[in-house]
Design an enzyme around this catalytic site. Sequence first.
Site, PDB file in Angstrom:
ATOM      1  N   CYS A 247     -10.664   8.345   6.889  1.00  0.00           N
ATOM      2  CA  CYS A 247     -10.435   9.037   7.934  1.00  0.00           C
ATOM      3  C   CYS A 247      -8.721   8.878   8.214  1.00  0.00           C
ATOM      4  O   CYS A 247      -8.214   7.784   8.106  1.00  0.00           O
ATOM      5  CB  CYS A 247     -11.075   8.508   9.017  1.00  0.00           C
ATOM      6  SG  CYS A 247     -12.798   8.695   8.865  1.00  0.00           S
ATOM      7  N   THR A 248      -8.166   9.955   8.547  1.00  0.00           N
ATOM      8  CA  THR A 248      -6.806  10.090   8.923  1.00  0.00           C
ATOM      9  C   THR A 248      -6.562   9.232  10.209  1.00  0.00           C
ATOM     10  O   THR A 248      -5.799   8.450  10.100  1.00  0.00           O
ATOM     11  CB  THR A 248      -6.217  11.511   8.927  1.00  0.00           C
ATOM     12  OG1 THR A 248      -6.505  12.177   7.740  1.00  0.00           O
ATOM     13  CG2 THR A 248      -4.836  11.521   9.256  1.00  0.00           C
TER      14      THR A 248
END
Length: 138
Positions: free
Chosen positions: A47-48
Amino acid sequence: MDLNELIETFDFIEDWEERYRILIDLGRKLPEFPEAERTEANRVEGCTSNVWLVCHRDESDPERLVFIADSDAFIVKGLIALVLMAYSRATPEEIQQTDIRDLFRRLGLERNLSPNRRDGFYAMVDRIHELAAEAQAA
């Protein structure tokens, strides 16, 4: 709001700004995430944004798993709410059989989210499947 209501709402509302507002509102309704659980071990890889996810057995029905999660990004919190609607309080078997990608497509998220957010969404789903498999094996 449950998943069926969300699908109906998204079918009725074509404006993506309004759909994003609905997602953000869903994210605001997430239960409080314990500060002590914001650890690297609970962070979802891929996940960014920062996403933390924890799984435990439902106290009233130990066959079912309960997930809590949080993020530092508003849209991602809404995506978390979607994932939790689909998976929280399900058995490990039900989790393994749930096709969240179909729901993602039906809601139009596949084509209206950035590739990074889409990848992060699927990273959360993959982590939930991993936790369900671990619970099933225990």
